[in-house]
Motif scaffolding. Structure first.
Motif: not given
Length: 292
Positions: A168-178
Protein backbone atom coordinates in the motif's frame (compact mmCIF):
# COMPACT_ATOMS: atom_id res chain seq x y z
CA UNK A 1 -1.29 4.07 -13.33
CA UNK A 2 0.56 0.98 -14.53
CA UNK A 3 0.29 -2.30 -12.64
CA UNK A 4 3.43 -2.85 -10.60
CA UNK A 5 2.34 -5.30 -7.94
CA UNK A 6 3.71 -8.81 -7.89
CA UNK A 7 1.11 -11.49 -7.42
CA UNK A 8 3.43 -13.27 -5.00
CA UNK A 9 4.31 -12.28 -1.47
CA UNK A 10 7.66 -10.43 -1.34
CA UNK A 11 8.21 -11.82 2.16
CA UNK A 12 7.93 -15.58 2.66
CA UNK A 13 5.57 -16.81 5.32
CA UNK A 14 6.50 -19.62 7.71
CA UNK A 15 6.04 -22.99 6.05
CA UNK A 16 3.23 -24.81 7.78
CA UNK A 17 4.44 -28.14 6.43
CA UNK A 18 7.72 -27.78 8.36
CA UNK A 19 5.80 -27.27 11.58
CA UNK A 20 3.66 -30.29 10.80
CA UNK A 21 6.76 -32.41 10.18
CA UNK A 22 8.25 -31.33 13.49
CA UNK A 23 5.06 -32.18 15.35
CA UNK A 24 4.95 -35.61 13.74
CA UNK A 25 8.56 -36.27 14.67
CA UNK A 26 8.00 -35.20 18.26
CA UNK A 27 4.66 -36.89 18.87
CA UNK A 28 4.50 -39.67 16.33
CA UNK A 29 1.40 -41.82 16.68
CA UNK A 30 -0.27 -39.57 19.23
CA UNK A 31 -4.01 -39.03 19.00
CA UNK A 32 -3.31 -35.43 19.96
CA UNK A 33 -1.44 -34.70 16.71
CA UNK A 34 -2.93 -32.01 14.51
CA UNK A 35 -2.73 -32.19 10.74
CA UNK A 36 -0.90 -29.17 9.36
CA UNK A 37 -1.96 -27.83 5.97
CA UNK A 38 0.63 -26.22 3.73
CA UNK A 39 -1.09 -23.25 2.05
CA UNK A 40 0.40 -20.86 -0.48
CA UNK A 41 -1.02 -17.36 -0.09
CA UNK A 42 -1.06 -15.04 -3.09
CA UNK A 43 -1.47 -11.27 -3.17
CA UNK A 44 -3.52 -9.67 -5.95
CA UNK A 45 -4.88 -6.32 -6.98
CA UNK A 46 -8.63 -6.09 -6.36
CA UNK A 47 -10.43 -7.63 -9.34
CA UNK A 48 -13.74 -5.93 -10.32
CA UNK A 49 -14.83 -9.00 -12.26
CA UNK A 50 -14.51 -11.51 -9.40
CA UNK A 51 -14.10 -9.83 -5.99
CA UNK A 52 -17.41 -8.03 -5.46
CA UNK A 53 -19.15 -10.69 -3.34
CA UNK A 54 -16.00 -11.65 -1.44
CA UNK A 55 -15.35 -8.02 -0.50
CA UNK A 56 -18.94 -7.58 0.65
CA UNK A 57 -18.56 -10.60 2.93
CA UNK A 58 -15.39 -9.17 4.48
CA UNK A 59 -16.92 -5.70 4.82
CA UNK A 60 -19.92 -7.24 6.55
CA UNK A 61 -17.56 -8.91 9.01
CA UNK A 62 -15.56 -5.70 9.56
CA UNK A 63 -18.62 -3.57 10.33
CA UNK A 64 -20.21 -6.34 12.39
CA UNK A 65 -23.85 -5.75 13.41
CA UNK A 66 -23.72 -2.17 12.09
CA UNK A 67 -23.04 -3.35 8.53
CA UNK A 68 -26.76 -2.96 7.84
CA UNK A 69 -26.40 0.80 8.26
CA UNK A 70 -24.36 1.10 5.08
CA UNK A 71 -24.72 0.27 1.41
CA UNK A 72 -22.06 -2.42 1.21
CA UNK A 73 -22.58 -2.87 -2.52
CA UNK A 74 -21.68 0.77 -3.13
CA UNK A 75 -18.70 0.47 -0.79
CA UNK A 76 -17.41 -2.68 -2.53
CA UNK A 77 -17.83 -1.00 -5.93
CA UNK A 78 -15.85 2.00 -4.67
CA UNK A 79 -12.99 -0.23 -3.52
CA UNK A 80 -13.01 -2.02 -6.88
CA UNK A 81 -13.00 1.28 -8.76
CA UNK A 82 -9.34 1.73 -7.75
CA UNK A 83 -7.98 -1.75 -8.58
CA UNK A 84 -4.32 -0.69 -8.57
CA UNK A 85 -4.47 0.44 -4.96
CA UNK A 86 -4.77 -2.09 -2.17
CA UNK A 87 -4.55 -5.86 -2.05
CA UNK A 88 -6.52 -9.04 -1.70
CA UNK A 89 -5.13 -12.33 -0.40
CA UNK A 90 -6.22 -15.62 -1.97
CA UNK A 91 -5.16 -19.25 -1.86
CA UNK A 92 -6.57 -20.80 -5.04
CA UNK A 93 -5.76 -18.27 -7.73
CA UNK A 94 -7.07 -14.92 -8.87
CA UNK A 95 -10.53 -16.15 -9.83
CA UNK A 96 -11.47 -17.14 -6.27
CA UNK A 97 -12.88 -15.11 -3.38
CA UNK A 98 -10.43 -13.20 -1.18
CA UNK A 99 -9.60 -14.39 2.33
CA UNK A 100 -8.35 -10.92 3.28
CA UNK A 101 -8.11 -7.42 1.87
CA UNK A 102 -6.65 -3.99 2.59
CA UNK A 103 -7.36 -0.70 0.85
CA UNK A 104 -7.53 3.05 1.47
CA UNK A 105 -10.28 5.47 0.41
CA UNK A 106 -9.91 9.24 0.20
CA UNK A 107 -12.86 10.56 2.23
CA UNK A 108 -12.52 14.01 0.66
CA UNK A 109 -12.38 12.82 -2.96
CA UNK A 110 -15.41 10.58 -2.51
CA UNK A 111 -17.41 12.86 -0.22
CA UNK A 112 -20.31 13.10 -2.69
CA UNK A 113 -20.97 9.37 -2.52
CA UNK A 114 -23.76 8.37 -0.16
CA UNK A 115 -21.88 5.51 1.48
CA UNK A 116 -18.93 7.78 2.27
CA UNK A 117 -21.27 10.41 3.71
CA UNK A 118 -22.84 7.72 5.90
CA UNK A 119 -19.46 6.37 7.01
CA UNK A 120 -18.08 9.84 7.73
CA UNK A 121 -21.08 10.79 9.84
CA UNK A 122 -20.92 7.45 11.67
CA UNK A 123 -17.19 7.67 12.43
CA UNK A 124 -17.48 11.27 13.53
CA UNK A 125 -20.26 10.31 15.94
CA UNK A 126 -18.16 7.47 17.33
CA UNK A 127 -15.08 9.64 17.93
CA UNK A 128 -16.05 11.17 21.29
CA UNK A 129 -12.84 9.75 22.79
CA UNK A 130 -10.83 10.85 19.77
CA UNK A 131 -11.34 14.64 19.80
CA UNK A 132 -8.99 15.34 16.88
CA UNK A 133 -11.14 13.42 14.42
CA UNK A 134 -14.45 15.33 14.08
CA UNK A 135 -12.75 18.51 12.89
CA UNK A 136 -10.75 16.52 10.32
CA UNK A 137 -13.95 14.95 9.01
CA UNK A 138 -15.88 18.22 8.94
CA UNK A 139 -17.04 19.32 5.49
CA UNK A 140 -15.08 22.58 5.80
CA UNK A 141 -11.83 20.81 6.72
CA UNK A 142 -8.84 20.97 4.39
CA UNK A 143 -7.59 17.62 5.68
CA UNK A 144 -7.16 14.68 3.33
CA UNK A 145 -8.12 11.64 5.40
CA UNK A 146 -7.39 8.20 4.02
CA UNK A 147 -9.79 5.62 5.45
CA UNK A 148 -8.00 2.28 5.68
CA UNK A 149 -10.35 -0.69 5.48
CA UNK A 150 -8.86 -4.10 6.16
CA UNK A 151 -10.30 -7.42 7.25
CA UNK A 152 -9.46 -11.11 7.10
CA UNK A 153 -11.05 -14.37 8.05
CA UNK A 154 -10.31 -15.30 11.63
CA UNK A 155 -8.08 -18.31 10.86
CA UNK A 156 -5.79 -16.44 8.46
CA UNK A 157 -2.23 -16.01 9.82
CA UNK A 158 -1.29 -12.48 10.74
CA UNK A 159 1.94 -12.76 8.71
CA UNK A 160 -0.06 -11.84 5.61
CA UNK A 161 -0.54 -8.30 6.96
CA UNK A 162 2.94 -6.70 6.59
CA UNK A 163 3.12 -7.31 2.82
CA UNK A 164 -0.29 -5.66 2.35
CA UNK A 165 0.77 -2.53 4.22
CA UNK A 166 4.15 -2.47 2.46
CA UNK A 167 2.53 -2.68 -0.96
CA UNK A 168 0.00 0.00 0.00
CA UNK A 169 2.82 2.42 0.83
CA UNK A 170 4.49 1.70 -2.50
CA UNK A 171 1.25 2.10 -4.43
CA UNK A 172 0.50 5.44 -2.79
CA UNK A 173 3.94 6.70 -3.81
CA UNK A 174 3.39 5.55 -7.38
CA UNK A 175 -0.03 7.20 -7.41
CA UNK A 176 1.41 10.49 -6.13
CA UNK A 177 4.06 10.40 -8.83
CA UNK A 178 1.23 10.27 -11.35
CA UNK A 179 -0.66 13.16 -9.70
CA UNK A 180 -3.47 11.00 -8.34
CA UNK A 181 -5.41 12.16 -5.24
CA UNK A 182 -3.64 10.26 -2.48
CA UNK A 183 -1.71 13.08 -0.75
CA UNK A 184 -3.15 12.21 2.64
CA UNK A 185 -2.63 14.29 5.75
CA UNK A 186 -3.97 11.54 8.01
CA UNK A 187 -4.87 7.86 7.94
CA UNK A 188 -7.85 6.48 9.83
CA UNK A 189 -7.73 2.71 10.35
CA UNK A 190 -11.13 1.15 10.97
CA UNK A 191 -10.90 -2.10 12.88
CA UNK A 192 -12.55 -4.26 15.54
CA UNK A 193 -11.84 -5.20 19.13
CA UNK A 194 -13.74 -7.02 21.85
CA UNK A 195 -14.18 -7.38 25.57
CA UNK A 196 -14.96 -10.51 27.53
CA UNK A 197 -18.21 -10.70 29.48
CA UNK A 198 -19.59 -13.16 31.98
CA UNK A 199 -21.71 -15.89 30.45
CA UNK A 200 -25.45 -15.33 30.53
CA UNK A 201 -26.08 -19.08 30.40
CA UNK A 202 -27.53 -20.80 33.47
CA UNK A 203 -24.76 -21.93 35.79
CA UNK A 204 -25.36 -25.61 35.00
CA UNK A 205 -24.95 -24.89 31.25
CA UNK A 206 -21.97 -22.57 31.44
CA UNK A 207 -18.45 -23.90 31.97
CA UNK A 208 -17.02 -23.27 35.44
CA UNK A 209 -15.26 -19.92 35.67
CA UNK A 210 -11.72 -19.85 37.01
CA UNK A 211 -11.62 -16.06 37.27
CA UNK A 212 -13.96 -13.16 37.60
CA UNK A 213 -13.99 -10.17 35.32
CA UNK A 214 -15.00 -6.65 36.17
CA UNK A 215 -17.72 -5.97 33.60
CA UNK A 216 -17.93 -2.24 34.26
CA UNK A 217 -16.73 -0.13 31.35
CA UNK A 218 -14.00 1.33 33.55
CA UNK A 219 -12.64 -2.14 34.31
CA UNK A 220 -13.09 -3.80 30.93
CA UNK A 221 -10.01 -5.19 29.30
CA UNK A 222 -9.85 -4.69 25.55
CA UNK A 223 -8.60 -7.39 23.18
CA UNK A 224 -7.87 -6.95 19.48
CA UNK A 225 -8.94 -9.11 16.57
CA UNK A 226 -6.05 -7.55 14.62
CA UNK A 227 -2.85 -7.68 16.72
CA UNK A 228 -1.23 -5.02 14.54
CA UNK A 229 -3.59 -2.43 16.04
CA UNK A 230 -1.52 -2.37 19.22
CA UNK A 231 1.55 -1.37 17.23
CA UNK A 232 -0.38 1.29 15.33
CA UNK A 233 -1.42 2.82 18.66
CA UNK A 234 2.20 3.72 19.40
CA UNK A 235 2.39 5.92 16.30
CA UNK A 236 -1.10 7.40 16.48
CA UNK A 237 -2.57 10.79 17.26
CA UNK A 238 -5.11 8.76 19.19
CA UNK A 239 -7.36 5.72 19.10
CA UNK A 240 -10.71 4.71 20.50
CA UNK A 241 -13.14 1.84 20.80
CA UNK A 242 -16.89 2.26 20.44
CA UNK A 243 -20.15 0.42 20.90
CA UNK A 244 -22.19 -0.58 17.87
CA UNK A 245 -25.56 1.08 17.26
CA UNK A 246 -27.50 -1.99 16.19
CA UNK A 247 -29.11 -3.99 19.01
CA UNK A 248 -28.11 -7.63 19.45
CA UNK A 249 -30.08 -10.49 20.91
CA UNK A 250 -29.58 -11.40 24.54
CA UNK A 251 -26.96 -14.11 24.73
CA UNK A 252 -25.20 -13.01 21.54
CA UNK A 253 -21.88 -12.88 23.37
CA UNK A 254 -22.35 -16.52 24.39
CA UNK A 255 -22.82 -17.51 20.76
CA UNK A 256 -19.29 -16.19 20.15
CA UNK A 257 -17.86 -17.91 23.24
CA UNK A 258 -16.44 -20.95 21.42
CA UNK A 259 -14.61 -23.11 23.95
CA UNK A 260 -13.85 -20.39 26.46
CA UNK A 261 -15.37 -19.45 29.77
CA UNK A 262 -16.33 -15.88 28.98
CA UNK A 263 -18.54 -14.46 26.26
CA UNK A 264 -17.18 -12.16 23.57
CA UNK A 265 -18.61 -8.69 22.99
CA UNK A 266 -17.32 -7.15 19.72
CA UNK A 267 -16.81 -3.38 19.38
CA UNK A 268 -15.64 -1.01 16.71
CA UNK A 269 -12.14 0.44 16.87
CA UNK A 270 -10.40 3.38 15.17
CA UNK A 271 -6.76 4.49 15.00
CA UNK A 272 -5.85 7.97 13.70
CA UNK A 273 -2.30 8.41 12.38
CA UNK A 274 -0.66 11.49 10.86
CA UNK A 275 0.65 10.83 7.35
CA UNK A 276 4.21 11.65 8.37
CA UNK A 277 4.18 8.85 10.94
CA UNK A 278 2.44 6.22 8.86
CA UNK A 279 5.57 4.72 7.30
CA UNK A 280 7.10 4.29 10.75
CA UNK A 281 3.89 2.64 11.92
CA UNK A 282 4.05 0.19 9.02
CA UNK A 283 7.67 -0.66 9.82
CA UNK A 284 6.68 -1.31 13.44
CA UNK A 285 3.87 -3.61 12.30
CA UNK A 286 6.28 -5.53 10.07
CA UNK A 287 8.77 -5.98 12.90
CA UNK A 288 6.11 -7.02 15.38
CA UNK A 289 4.19 -9.47 13.22
CA UNK A 290 7.29 -11.01 11.68
CA UNK A 291 8.69 -11.70 15.16
CA UNK A 292 11.82 -9.62 14.68
Amino acid sequence: MAKRKSERDPEELPDASDKGKQNNDDESGSDEDMDMVNVDFEWFDPQPAVDFHGLKTLLRQLLDVDNQLFNLSELADLILSQPLLGSTVKVDGNETDPYAFLTVLNLETHKEKKVIQDLTAYLSKKSTSLPALPSLLNASSQAQVGLILTERFINIPHEIVPPMYTMLLEEIQWALAEKEPYAFTHYLVLSKCYSEVQSSLPSNDAPPSKKKKNNSKEGEETFYFHPEDEMLHKHAVGYTSFEYDSPVDEGASDSKRAFQELGVKPKGHMVLIEAGKFEGAVEAVKTYLNGQ
